[in-house]
Design an enzyme around this catalytic site. Structure first.
Site, mmCIF file in Angstrom:
data_model
loop_
_atom_site.group_PDB
_atom_site.id
_atom_site.type_symbol
_atom_site.label_atom_id
_atom_site.label_comp_id
_atom_site.label_asym_id
_atom_site.label_seq_id
_atom_site.Cartn_x
_atom_site.Cartn_y
_atom_site.Cartn_z
ATOM 1 C CG ASP A 50 -1.530 1.222 1.266
ATOM 2 O OD1 ASP A 50 -2.177 1.763 0.266
ATOM 3 O OD2 ASP A 50 -2.250 1.742 2.374
ATOM 4 C CD GLU A 68 -5.070 0.706 -1.932
ATOM 5 O OE1 GLU A 68 -5.237 1.817 -1.593
ATOM 6 O OE2 GLU A 68 -5.150 -0.220 -0.966
ATOM 7 C CG ASP A 90 -1.133 3.201 6.487
ATOM 8 O OD1 ASP A 90 -1.548 3.969 5.546
ATOM 9 O OD2 ASP A 90 -1.260 3.640 7.571
#
Length: 185
Positions: A13, A73, A146
């Site tokens: 991410d 992502e 996260d």
């Protein structure tokens, strides 16, 4: 035919304040959590220093765990162009680290990741984290989510294995042939 029964997937991410990541090992079609963590970048003011650290940490993770594939992502479209630009750079630097080690990369939209994990493309970070906690028997969730977002990208990739994805392809047939020479007759 690929007889590989074990592979490692790194999920990332990307972010310029926190980069979350998670690694799963897939053994005979079952997922096992290897690691999840985050790179805290808030304390660095210089954007270029942040990008350098993202690149170096991603290389370190790759060199330590030797993932077979990376799921990352994709930046979502927001109203702040400067934020999107910085996020895109962070993603690009992480991708460049993977590409420099010749690790296959697949990009997933945030909605696709949430849908794969929770069945709801509009799920909250907390809902995604809780579902991962149940699925992978995670004892304690991290303070920042996260790390679970990075892990979610890896799990999404596992769930989408063998399916035709609507994610972006980073190269054409030439690269496919080069990466799959044993499959060409």
């Amino acid at each position: 035919m690929n007889l590989q029964t074990e592979k490692i997937i790194l999920g990332i991410d990307p972010g310029t304040t926190i980069m979350g990541f998670g690694l799963i090992k897939v053994v005979n079609k079952k997922m096992v959590l290897m690691q999840m963590d985050e790179l805290i970048l808030k304390k660095y003011k210089d954007h270029y220093t942040k990008l350098k650290l993202i690149f170096e940490r991603t290389l370190h993770i790759i060199d330590t765990y030797h993932p077979d594939e990376i799921a990352i992502e994709a930046p979502f479209f927001g109203k702040n162009v400067q934020s999107m630009l910085k996020l895109g750079r962070a993603q690009g630097v992480a991708m460049a680290a993977g590409l420099s080690r010749e690790v296959a990369i697949t990009e997933y939209s945030p909605k696709k990741i949430k849908m794969a994990i929770t069945g709801n493309g509009n799920a909250s970070k907390e809902q995604v984290a809780k579902m991962l906690q149940n699925t992978l028997n995670i004892k304690e969730l991290p303070k920042n989510l996260d790390a679970t977002d990075g892990l979610a990208a890896a799990v999404c990739h596992f769930y989408n294995a063998g399916k035709i994805t609507t994610g972006k392809s980073y190269s054409g047939w030439g690269a496919f042939v080069k990466q799959n020479e044993k499959r060409i007759i």
